[in-house]
Motif scaffolding. Sequence first.
Motif, PDB file in Angstrom:
ATOM      1  N   UNK A   5       0.958  -1.244   0.122  1.00  0.00           N
ATOM      2  CA  UNK A   5       0.034  -0.069  -0.090  1.00  0.00           C
ATOM      3  C   UNK A   5       0.841   1.144  -0.074  1.00  0.00           C
ATOM      4  N   UNK A   6       2.030   1.251   0.695  1.00  0.00           N
ATOM      5  CA  UNK A   6       2.844   2.471   0.928  1.00  0.00           C
ATOM      6  C   UNK A   6       3.524   2.436  -0.505  1.00  0.00           C
ATOM      7  N   UNK A   7       3.881   1.487  -1.146  1.00  0.00           N
ATOM      8  CA  UNK A   7       4.582   1.869  -2.292  1.00  0.00           C
ATOM      9  C   UNK A   7       3.624   2.141  -3.616  1.00  0.00           C
ATOM     10  N   UNK A   8       2.402   1.913  -3.257  1.00  0.00           N
ATOM     11  CA  UNK A   8       1.259   2.061  -4.384  1.00  0.00           C
ATOM     12  C   UNK A   8       0.956   3.613  -4.067  1.00  0.00           C
ATOM     13  N   UNK A   9       0.895   4.053  -2.803  1.00  0.00           N
ATOM     14  CA  UNK A   9       0.730   5.436  -2.767  1.00  0.00           C
ATOM     15  C   UNK A   9       2.003   6.311  -3.219  1.00  0.00           C
ATOM     16  N   UNK A  10       3.155   5.922  -3.057  1.00  0.00           N
ATOM     17  CA  UNK A  10       4.024   6.685  -3.689  1.00  0.00           C
ATOM     18  C   UNK A  10       4.188   6.573  -5.179  1.00  0.00           C
ATOM     19  N   UNK A  11       3.736   5.698  -5.791  1.00  0.00           N
ATOM     20  CA  UNK A  11       3.573   5.170  -7.185  1.00  0.00           C
ATOM     21  C   UNK A  11       2.547   6.109  -7.614  1.00  0.00           C
ATOM     22  N   UNK A  12       1.445   6.488  -6.945  1.00  0.00           N
ATOM     23  CA  UNK A  12       0.532   7.426  -7.462  1.00  0.00           C
ATOM     24  C   UNK A  12       0.837   8.766  -7.273  1.00  0.00           C
ATOM     25  N   UNK A  13       1.467   9.171  -6.199  1.00  0.00           N
ATOM     26  CA  UNK A  13       1.943  10.388  -6.018  1.00  0.00           C
ATOM     27  C   UNK A  13       2.831  10.801  -6.982  1.00  0.00           C
ATOM     28  N   UNK A  14       3.854   9.691  -7.380  1.00  0.00           N
ATOM     29  CA  UNK A  14       4.804  10.094  -8.341  1.00  0.00           C
ATOM     30  C   UNK A  14       4.217  10.295  -9.646  1.00  0.00           C
ATOM     31  N   UNK A  15       3.162   9.869  -9.861  1.00  0.00           N
ATOM     32  CA  UNK A  15       2.328  10.113 -11.154  1.00  0.00           C
ATOM     33  C   UNK A  15       1.843  11.320 -11.411  1.00  0.00           C
ATOM     34  N   UNK A  16       1.229  11.652 -10.207  1.00  0.00           N
ATOM     35  CA  UNK A  16       0.473  12.875  -9.876  1.00  0.00           C
ATOM     36  C   UNK A  16       1.520  14.168 -10.330  1.00  0.00           C
ATOM     37  N   UNK A  17       2.603  13.725  -9.647  1.00  0.00           N
ATOM     38  CA  UNK A  17       3.825  14.816  -9.684  1.00  0.00           C
ATOM     39  C   UNK A  17       4.286  14.948 -11.244  1.00  0.00           C
ATOM     40  N   UNK A  18       4.252  13.822 -11.819  1.00  0.00           N
ATOM     41  CA  UNK A  18       4.710  13.891 -13.545  1.00  0.00           C
ATOM     42  C   UNK A  18       3.753  14.672 -14.105  1.00  0.00           C
ATOM     43  N   UNK A  19       2.407  14.254 -13.869  1.00  0.00           N
ATOM     44  CA  UNK A  19       1.405  15.058 -14.466  1.00  0.00           C
ATOM     45  C   UNK A  19       1.269  16.570 -14.444  1.00  0.00           C
ATOM     46  N   UNK A  20       1.398  16.793 -12.966  1.00  0.00           N
ATOM     47  CA  UNK A  20       1.443  18.180 -12.719  1.00  0.00           C
ATOM     48  C   UNK A  20       2.642  19.036 -13.183  1.00  0.00           C
ATOM     49  N   UNK A  21       3.646  18.473 -13.385  1.00  0.00           N
ATOM     50  CA  UNK A  21       4.749  19.050 -13.938  1.00  0.00           C
ATOM     51  C   UNK A  21       4.641  19.324 -15.607  1.00  0.00           C
ATOM     52  N   UNK A  22       4.011  18.247 -16.379  1.00  0.00           N
ATOM     53  CA  UNK A  22       3.583  18.581 -17.552  1.00  0.00           C
ATOM     54  C   UNK A  22       2.675  19.427 -17.748  1.00  0.00           C
ATOM     55  N   UNK A  23       1.754  19.550 -16.959  1.00  0.00           N
ATOM     56  CA  UNK A  23       0.697  20.558 -16.960  1.00  0.00           C
ATOM     57  C   UNK A  23       1.208  21.962 -17.001  1.00  0.00           C
ATOM     58  N   UNK A  24       2.190  22.286 -15.928  1.00  0.00           N
ATOM     59  CA  UNK A  24       2.758  23.445 -15.712  1.00  0.00           C
ATOM     60  C   UNK A  24       3.617  23.711 -16.688  1.00  0.00           C
ATOM     61  N   UNK A  25       4.330  22.883 -17.256  1.00  0.00           N
ATOM     62  CA  UNK A  25       5.258  23.038 -18.378  1.00  0.00           C
ATOM     63  C   UNK A  25       4.499  23.625 -19.707  1.00  0.00           C
ATOM     64  N   UNK A  26       3.344  23.071 -20.099  1.00  0.00           N
ATOM     65  CA  UNK A  26       2.487  23.329 -21.101  1.00  0.00           C
ATOM     66  C   UNK A  26       1.691  24.607 -21.035  1.00  0.00           C
ATOM     67  N   UNK A  27       1.442  25.193 -19.662  1.00  0.00           N
ATOM     68  CA  UNK A  27       0.874  26.349 -19.498  1.00  0.00           C
ATOM     69  C   UNK A  27       1.978  27.502 -19.638  1.00  0.00           C
ATOM     70  N   UNK A  28       3.096  27.042 -19.118  1.00  0.00           N
ATOM     71  CA  UNK A  28       4.304  28.305 -19.455  1.00  0.00           C
ATOM     72  C   UNK A  28       4.608  28.206 -20.809  1.00  0.00           C
ATOM     73  N   UNK A  29       4.676  27.267 -21.543  1.00  0.00           N
ATOM     74  CA  UNK A  29       4.999  27.467 -23.040  1.00  0.00           C
ATOM     75  C   UNK A  29       3.802  28.301 -23.759  1.00  0.00           C
ATOM     76  N   UNK A  30       2.762  28.037 -23.404  1.00  0.00           N
ATOM     77  CA  UNK A  30       1.591  28.741 -23.761  1.00  0.00           C
ATOM     78  C   UNK A  30       1.765  30.192 -23.481  1.00  0.00           C
ATOM     79  N   UNK A  31       1.940  30.450 -22.359  1.00  0.00           N
ATOM     80  CA  UNK A  31       2.077  31.850 -21.638  1.00  0.00           C
ATOM     81  C   UNK A  31       3.312  32.812 -22.576  1.00  0.00           C
ATOM     82  N   UNK A  32       4.467  31.796 -22.609  1.00  0.00           N
ATOM     83  CA  UNK A  32       5.633  32.413 -23.218  1.00  0.00           C
ATOM     84  C   UNK A  32       5.350  32.802 -24.817  1.00  0.00           C
TER      85      UNK A  32
END
Length: 86
Positions: A5-32
């Motif tokens: 369960x702990x590793x699944x939580x960490x994996x899920x959080x890791x996936x959320x982090x990656x998705x959040x980074x991709x979303x923020x990078x896309x926003x920054x590119x559009x703004x630029x």
Amino acid sequence: MPDVCVSEKAMARGQQKIQSQQKNAKKAAEKKKSQGADQKTAAKAALVHTCPVCRTQMPDPKTFKQHFESKHPKSPMPPELVDVQA
């Protein structure tokens, strides 16, 4: 079992982090990209003087007069440049 369960939580959080980074990078590119267009539009709007001989655009009368004197010495000076101090 708790280790799974702990590793699944960490994996899920890791996936959320990656998705959040991709979303923020896309926003920054559009703004630029949109900001670059704004700067380009503003720069183009600043070019208000147009040379009657070669159609080059310049931002101010001083630059316009310097351009005209150096590039078109044989052409008669436009009346709007006669009083300008270069």
